[in-house]
Motif scaffolding. Structure first.
Motif, PDB file in Angstrom:
ATOM      1  N   SER A 124      11.896 -30.816 -65.477  1.00  0.00           N
ATOM      2  CA  SER A 124      10.563 -30.951 -64.871  1.00  0.00           C
ATOM      3  C   SER A 124      10.378 -29.970 -63.724  1.00  0.00           C
ATOM      4  CB  SER A 124      10.334 -32.388 -64.385  1.00  0.00           C
ATOM      5  OG  SER A 124      11.249 -32.750 -63.369  1.00  0.00           O
ATOM      6  N   VAL A 125      11.428 -29.761 -62.941  1.00  0.00           N
ATOM      7  CA  VAL A 125      11.345 -28.852 -61.801  1.00  0.00           C
ATOM      8  C   VAL A 125      11.230 -27.400 -62.263  1.00  0.00           C
ATOM      9  CG1 VAL A 125      12.733 -27.874 -59.915  1.00  0.00           C
ATOM     10  CG2 VAL A 125      12.383 -30.346 -60.085  1.00  0.00           C
ATOM     11  N   ASN A 126      12.018 -27.003 -63.259  1.00  0.00           N
ATOM     12  CA  ASN A 126      11.932 -25.617 -63.735  1.00  0.00           C
ATOM     13  C   ASN A 126      10.552 -25.309 -64.300  1.00  0.00           C
ATOM     14  OD1 ASN A 126      14.543 -25.028 -62.958  1.00  0.00           O
ATOM     15  ND2 ASN A 126      15.424 -25.492 -64.946  1.00  0.00           N
ATOM     16  N   ALA A 127       9.952 -26.265 -64.999  1.00  0.00           N
ATOM     17  CA  ALA A 127       8.600 -26.066 -65.517  1.00  0.00           C
ATOM     18  C   ALA A 127       7.606 -25.890 -64.370  1.00  0.00           C
ATOM     19  CB  ALA A 127       8.193 -27.242 -66.397  1.00  0.00           C
ATOM     20  N   LEU A 128       7.729 -26.716 -63.341  1.00  0.00           N
ATOM     21  CA  LEU A 128       6.824 -26.607 -62.192  1.00  0.00           C
ATOM     22  C   LEU A 128       7.027 -25.302 -61.429  1.00  0.00           C
ATOM     23  CD1 LEU A 128       6.623 -30.210 -60.739  1.00  0.00           C
ATOM     24  CD2 LEU A 128       4.697 -28.723 -61.308  1.00  0.00           C
ATOM     25  N   ILE A 129       8.260 -24.887 -61.266  1.00  0.00           N
ATOM     26  CA  ILE A 129       8.531 -23.629 -60.567  1.00  0.00           C
ATOM     27  C   ILE A 129       7.877 -22.457 -61.304  1.00  0.00           C
ATOM     28  CG2 ILE A 129      10.357 -21.953 -60.007  1.00  0.00           C
ATOM     29  CD1 ILE A 129      12.091 -24.361 -59.169  1.00  0.00           C
ATOM     30  N   ARG A 130       7.991 -22.439 -62.626  1.00  0.00           N
ATOM     31  CA  ARG A 130       7.336 -21.379 -63.396  1.00  0.00           C
ATOM     32  C   ARG A 130       5.823 -21.403 -63.192  1.00  0.00           C
ATOM     33  NH1 ARG A 130      11.246 -22.852 -67.269  1.00  0.00           N
ATOM     34  NH2 ARG A 130       9.754 -24.223 -68.322  1.00  0.00           N
ATOM     35  N   GLN A 131       5.242 -22.595 -63.189  1.00  0.00           N
ATOM     36  CA  GLN A 131       3.799 -22.712 -63.018  1.00  0.00           C
ATOM     37  C   GLN A 131       3.361 -22.254 -61.629  1.00  0.00           C
ATOM     38  OE1 GLN A 131       3.145 -26.822 -64.002  1.00  0.00           O
ATOM     39  NE2 GLN A 131       3.459 -26.484 -66.182  1.00  0.00           N
ATOM     40  N   LEU A 132       4.122 -22.616 -60.599  1.00  0.00           N
ATOM     41  CA  LEU A 132       3.775 -22.202 -59.234  1.00  0.00           C
ATOM     42  C   LEU A 132       3.860 -20.689 -59.085  1.00  0.00           C
ATOM     43  CD1 LEU A 132       5.550 -24.943 -57.062  1.00  0.00           C
ATOM     44  CD2 LEU A 132       3.154 -24.848 -57.792  1.00  0.00           C
ATOM     45  N   ARG A 133       4.906 -20.106 -59.653  1.00  0.00           N
ATOM     46  CA  ARG A 133       5.048 -18.644 -59.578  1.00  0.00           C
ATOM     47  C   ARG A 133       3.918 -17.942 -60.316  1.00  0.00           C
ATOM     48  NH1 ARG A 133      10.385 -17.467 -62.103  1.00  0.00           N
ATOM     49  NH2 ARG A 133       9.872 -15.306 -61.584  1.00  0.00           N
ATOM     50  N   TYR A 134       3.548 -18.482 -61.466  1.00  0.00           N
ATOM     51  CA  TYR A 134       2.450 -17.904 -62.241  1.00  0.00           C
ATOM     52  C   TYR A 134       1.145 -17.968 -61.446  1.00  0.00           C
ATOM     53  CZ  TYR A 134      -1.322 -17.689 -65.666  1.00  0.00           C
ATOM     54  OH  TYR A 134      -2.479 -17.378 -66.316  1.00  0.00           O
ATOM     55  N   LEU A 135       0.861 -19.143 -60.869  1.00  0.00           N
ATOM     56  CA  LEU A 135      -0.388 -19.302 -60.122  1.00  0.00           C
ATOM     57  C   LEU A 135      -0.416 -18.429 -58.877  1.00  0.00           C
ATOM     58  CD1 LEU A 135      -0.894 -23.142 -60.556  1.00  0.00           C
ATOM     59  CD2 LEU A 135      -2.224 -21.307 -61.625  1.00  0.00           C
ATOM     60  N   GLN A 136       0.728 -18.226 -58.248  1.00  0.00           N
ATOM     61  CA  GLN A 136       0.769 -17.335 -57.094  1.00  0.00           C
ATOM     62  C   GLN A 136       0.423 -15.898 -57.517  1.00  0.00           C
ATOM     63  OE1 GLN A 136       3.650 -16.588 -53.377  1.00  0.00           O
ATOM     64  NE2 GLN A 136       4.598 -16.072 -55.312  1.00  0.00           N
ATOM     65  N   ARG A 137       0.919 -15.477 -58.665  1.00  0.00           N
ATOM     66  CA  ARG A 137       0.598 -14.128 -59.150  1.00  0.00           C
ATOM     67  C   ARG A 137      -0.883 -13.993 -59.463  1.00  0.00           C
ATOM     68  NH1 ARG A 137       5.505 -12.257 -63.196  1.00  0.00           N
ATOM     69  NH2 ARG A 137       7.130 -12.224 -61.603  1.00  0.00           N
ATOM     70  N   GLN A 138      -1.475 -15.061 -59.979  1.00  0.00           N
ATOM     71  CA  GLN A 138      -2.900 -15.023 -60.312  1.00  0.00           C
ATOM     72  C   GLN A 138      -3.773 -14.916 -59.066  1.00  0.00           C
ATOM     73  OE1 GLN A 138      -4.164 -14.947 -63.597  1.00  0.00           O
ATOM     74  NE2 GLN A 138      -1.979 -14.534 -63.866  1.00  0.00           N
ATOM     75  N   ASP A 139      -3.410 -15.668 -58.023  1.00  0.00           N
ATOM     76  CA  ASP A 139      -4.178 -15.677 -56.769  1.00  0.00           C
ATOM     77  C   ASP A 139      -3.239 -16.102 -55.642  1.00  0.00           C
ATOM     78  OD1 ASP A 139      -5.848 -16.004 -54.611  1.00  0.00           O
ATOM     79  OD2 ASP A 139      -7.235 -17.372 -55.614  1.00  0.00           O
ATOM     80  N   PRO A 140      -2.720 -15.132 -54.870  1.00  0.00           N
ATOM     81  CA  PRO A 140      -1.724 -15.451 -53.843  1.00  0.00           C
ATOM     82  C   PRO A 140      -2.220 -16.364 -52.720  1.00  0.00           C
ATOM     83  CG  PRO A 140      -1.724 -13.102 -54.337  1.00  0.00           C
ATOM     84  CD  PRO A 140      -2.922 -13.693 -55.008  1.00  0.00           C
ATOM     85  N   GLU A 141      -3.545 -16.483 -52.576  1.00  0.00           N
ATOM     86  CA  GLU A 141      -4.092 -17.301 -51.491  1.00  0.00           C
ATOM     87  C   GLU A 141      -4.754 -18.581 -51.987  1.00  0.00           C
ATOM     88  OE1 GLU A 141      -3.371 -16.328 -48.504  1.00  0.00           O
ATOM     89  OE2 GLU A 141      -2.508 -14.462 -49.288  1.00  0.00           O
ATOM     90  N   GLY A 142      -4.948 -18.713 -53.281  1.00  0.00           N
ATOM     91  CA  GLY A 142      -5.670 -19.867 -53.820  1.00  0.00           C
ATOM     92  C   GLY A 142      -4.870 -21.149 -53.748  1.00  0.00           C
ATOM     93  N   GLN A 143      -5.547 -22.242 -53.415  1.00  0.00           N
ATOM     94  CA  GLN A 143      -4.882 -23.544 -53.327  1.00  0.00           C
ATOM     95  C   GLN A 143      -4.434 -24.028 -54.698  1.00  0.00           C
ATOM     96  OE1 GLN A 143      -6.120 -27.179 -50.802  1.00  0.00           O
ATOM     97  NE2 GLN A 143      -7.043 -27.592 -52.792  1.00  0.00           N
ATOM     98  N   ILE A 144      -3.246 -24.621 -54.728  1.00  0.00           N
ATOM     99  CA  ILE A 144      -2.719 -25.289 -55.916  1.00  0.00           C
ATOM    100  C   ILE A 144      -2.684 -26.777 -55.615  1.00  0.00           C
ATOM    101  CG2 ILE A 144      -0.700 -25.571 -57.415  1.00  0.00           C
ATOM    102  CD1 ILE A 144       0.087 -22.667 -56.592  1.00  0.00           C
ATOM    103  N   THR A 145      -3.087 -27.590 -56.574  1.00  0.00           N
ATOM    104  CA  THR A 145      -3.011 -29.046 -56.401  1.00  0.00           C
ATOM    105  C   THR A 145      -1.890 -29.587 -57.275  1.00  0.00           C
ATOM    106  OG1 THR A 145      -5.376 -29.223 -55.925  1.00  0.00           O
ATOM    107  CG2 THR A 145      -4.250 -31.240 -56.596  1.00  0.00           C
TER     108      THR A 145
END
Length: 198
Positions: A42-63
């Motif tokens: 579960s953690v590895n999946a979330l880490i991949r998603q967080l890294r992906y979202l940071q690349r998409q928008d480094p300042e955008g909020q993630i929920t």
């Protein structure tokens, strides 16, 4: 657009109908979830998603929506480190229960929201059943006590409570309903709409 029984969205386009996993739709809105046990998968999946979202928008909020009984300290601390390392603010939302390592992850959000009937549980790390020599047991005990201090420091840093106050609470299972969590500094807001804080 509607949701099927298999948690997929059927979307009509000029090419016909597409079946899209609901997690993909959530990701497109910068929403991820930790549901169930905190473990390597579960953690590895979330880490991949967080890294992906940071690349998409480094300042955008993630929920990050959390409904978890906790789990592995090592996996949980890996996710915590990544949450602190990404440039995006990470809003955490407690949906149901955030206990043990999931509570630590919830508390570390840049904005911490709780639904009215959700709860947080904090406690010291639990010892995994072990056997062996006295030296092995001492090494396990020493590591457990160091982990206890690390977890308490993280909770202290994000809650504004002293280390001693946190250690007093984690010495036993401490349950916090939404109002109590806000009062103790574990959460910021009680929300009645998931649109709040977006």
């Amino acid at each position: 657009m509607y949701i099927s029984n298999e948690a997929r969205i059927i979307r009509e386009s000029s090419h016909g109908y597409d079946l899209i996993p609901i997690q993909d739709e959530m990701l497109s809105h910068r929403e991820v979830e930790l549901v169930g046990e905190v473990d390597a998968a579960s953690v590895n999946a979330l880490i991949r998603q967080l890294r992906y979202l940071q690349r998409q928008d480094p300042e955008g909020q993630i929920t990050l929506f959390i409904n978890s009984p906790g789990g592995s300290v090592d996996s949980g601390m890996a996710l915590y480190d990544v949450m602190q390392a990404v440039s995006c603010p990470i809003r955490t939302v407690c949906v149901g229960l955030a206990a043990s390592m999931a509570a630590l992850l919830f508390v570390s959000g840049s904005r911490r929201d709780m639904l009215p009937h959700s709860r947080i549980v904090i406690h010291d790390p639990l010892i995994v059943q072990t056997g062996g020599s006295a030296l092995k047991l001492k090494a396990v005990s020493d590591d457990l006590m160091e982990t206890r201090q690390i977890i308490a420091r993280v909770i202290s840093e994000h809650s504004g409570k002293t280390l001693e106050e946190v250690l007093a609470k984690t010495a036993t299972d401490s349950y916090f309903r939404a109002e109590e969590a806000v009062e103790f500094g574990l959460a910021d807001h009680i929300i009645t709409s998931l649109a709040e804080g977006c």
